[in-house]
Design a protein around this motif. Structure first.
Motif: not given
Length: 621
Positions: A239-244, A248-249, A274-280
């Motif tokens: 995922v992406r994003g933060s308080a700033l 983006a999430y 390791t399996p990876v999930v695309l989100q967003g």
């Protein structure tokens, strides 16, 4: 997809998100109905709403607390297991991005860094608090395992304390948890794995781009960390994003879908199998299939898409069209002081599964009325009413006085970032035709069972102003500076200002509110950022007094002080007038009052249920 020896029925995830469906801080029967509906629709892996692992964390009023979630987790598992869906318990702690309003104790954080949004200064965690946090994750995992879940997901995403420890933005410590910022996350994962064993799934939701390259977690930093973290988990949600960068999430329609594709591909290359999930903003089936086929990720998280269409996987497999997500975040983003229940503009039944009648066709009892049902109006309210009625087995006639269906939806879709409302209009119309609704365009009728004939235009105020709806419909405006008067604070005012500024016009937005777009919810800060970047002038907290002679006069709402603004044309973004009901039918949409798309679709749906109940069809529960 096989995870820790457990097979998921699809590679589609339903991710954790705030719902406000809880009772107290536990998962309720409404949660159970909500999750079971997605499991029945073919969801492969379902992560429950993230539960706080320690009592120091109370981030919103109805936030689940892991200590209170055991019975709820067990009920969710029981409801979803018969569909094969893997159920993971979401576990986390929001740390300095929470609030002290409910627990009334100091927030926990790695360092005394004020939150960028609330400005609340947290307490720096000492070793006993760090130990208590790790123990909290372990205890929550024991409870979840006893409830029968298939595993847990540890939250190190945009709002999490674990991300705050991993980031130079919020972790300025000089001890072992500061010199090695990823240490706490490894300790938590080790403790959780110790409780789960090898036969249950350990997933990690990880922010891999905080949007702050000067000090935070960048894709490069994340990929380096993933090389050591991936062997500790069975599934990694990128995922992406933060308080700033909170938007983006869950980007809305202003961010093109697929914005996280490159990030997921890079992280997957670093994850060592390791399996990876695309989100967003993964909301389109074709895009999801392309990401899986192209090696971007091993699975896709389609949370908002499944809020809009609970039967997404099942409908795709059956070759049926899927109800679109509009990426508007209007009803599904509910972290709000008003505590709204999670729902959806396209499907207002979302979040209300325990209160609505059974979904169309699921009870096996068709509901034909004794006569043909007539719906007046082909906007969102009328189309939804006709669709629900036809789906219940009724013979439906839809009468629309114009030469097209969709009502005001094309105008909504003309706003920046709202283009996907065209998809909703198309889907509603196509579903009505697929279900056998008899559509009559260019026809007026005096009476119907459902009356959804829309709003009346409000005479622009003052005289000579141009209505925002006319601008969206393509009306030509005189040359010169534009003043957009926005008494409503919704998307129309800011959207029209964006459109006109993009044409190179000088634009000023005038609003009585203290901020432009006061009703925009999650888009409030991004919308104001876009207006500033476009050079739009904002006149807030003021009342429009007069327009003429090339200027508009506004008065400060508090002091009465007047200001003059260059104005060649005034655009009125106020709401329309309610429509004029005809006949004895059940009114819905703008006939009742000026409505949002959500309200219009909801009222059309309710009107259909009322008609069915009154004609011997399927009654509402």
């Amino acid at each position: 997809m096989v995870l820790a020896g457990r097979t998921a029925p699809s590679r589609v995830l339903f991710g954790p998100h705030e719902t406000n469906l809880g009772r107290g801080r536990s998962l309720s029967e409404r949660h159970v109905g909500y999750y079971a509906r997605r499991a029945a629709g073919g969801c492969g892996v379902l992560v429950t709403e993230t539960a706080s692992v320690h009592g120091s964390d109370w981030p919103y009023e109805r936030a689940p607390l892991a200590a209170d979630c055991g019975p709820g987790w067990a009920d969710v598992v029981a409801a979803c297991r018969r569909h094969g869906t893997l159920v993971l318990a979401g576990l986390g702690h929001t740390g300095g991005q929470g609030t002290s309003a409910y627990a009334q104790t100091a927030l926990w954080a790695p360092s005394r860094v004020p939150d960028v949004a609330t400005r609340e200064v947290p307490a720096e965690m000492e070793l006993p608090e760090i130990v208590a946090l790790v123990d909290g994750f372990a205890a929550a995992t024991r409870l979840a395992t006893a409830a029968g879940v298939d595993g847990v997901e540890v939250d190190a995403g945009p709002r999490s304390l674990l991300r705050q420890f991993a980031s130079g933005l919020t972790n300025t410590r000089t001890d072992a948890h500061g010199t090695d910022r990823w240490r706490l996350l490894r300790e938590v994962l080790s403790a959780v794995r110790g409780e789960l064993g090898s036969g249950r799934v350990l997933a990690l939701r990880l922010s891999c781009d905080e949007g702050a390259p000067w000090a935070g977690i960048t894709p490069e930093v994340a990929c380096a960390a993933v090389a050591g973290l991936a062997p500790l988990v069975d599934l990694l949600v990128v995922v992406r994003g933060s308080a700033l960068a909170p938007s983006a999430y869950r980007p809305d329609g202003h961010t093109p879908p697929g914005s996280t594709t490159g990030l997921a591909r890079a992280v997957r290359a670093a994850a060592g199998g390791t399996p990876v999930v695309l989100q967003g903003s993964v909301v389109d089936v074709a895009a999801a299939e392309a990401a899986l086929a192209g090696g971007v990720a091993d699975a896709v998280e389609m949370t908002r898409a499944q809020i809009a269409e609970a039967d997404l996987v099942a409908r795709v497999r059956a070759g049926l069209p899927v109800r679109p997500c509009t990426l508007c975040n209007q009803a599904c983003q509910v972290r709000d002081v008003r505590n709204p229940l999670v729902s959806c503009v396209a499907d207002p039944g979302s979040g209300h599964e325990t209160e609505e009648p059974a979904p169309e066709g699921r009870d096996g009892h068709p509901c034909p009325p004794e006569r043909e049902v007539t719906v007046l109006g082909g906007g969102p309210a009328g189309l939804e009413a006709a669709r629900v009625l036809a789906g219940a087995g009724a013979a439906v006639r839809l009468v629309e006085r114009s030469d097209r269906l969709g009502g005001a939806l094309p105008l909504v879709a003309a706003l920046p970032g709202r283009e996907r409302f065209t998809d909703l209009a198309r889907w509603l119309a196509d579903e009505c035709r697929r279900l056998g609704v008899r559509v009559e365009l260019g026809t007026a009728a005096a009476d119907g069972d459902v009356v959804a004939t829309g709003a009346r235009p409000r005479p622009p105020a003052p005289v000579g102003a141009v209505a925002a709806a006319d601008v969206l419909a393509g009306a030509e405006l005189p040359a010169g500076p534009v003043v957009v008067h926005d008494p409503a604070g919704g998307p129309a005012g800011t959207g029209v200002a964006e459109l006109l500024a993009a044409e190179g016009r000088p634009v000023t937005v005038v609003t009585p509110d203290d901020v432009v777009g006061a009703r925009l919810g999650g888009d409030l800060a991004p919308a104001n950022t876009r207006l500033l970047r476009a050079g739009v002038r904002r006149e807030t907290g003021c009342v429009l007094r007069a327009v003429g002679d090339g200027e508009a006069v506004v008065a400060d709402r508090w002091t009465g002080e007047e200001r003059r603004i260059p104005c060649a044309v005034l655009v009125d973004a106020g709401p329309p007038l309610p429509g004029e009901p005809s006949g004895s039918g059940i009114p819905a949409g703008d006939v009742v009052a000026p409505r949002t798309v959500l309200e219009a679709v909801l009222e059309g749906r309710r009107a259909a249920f009322a008609v069915l109940a009154g004609t011997g069809g399927c009654p509402p529960a």
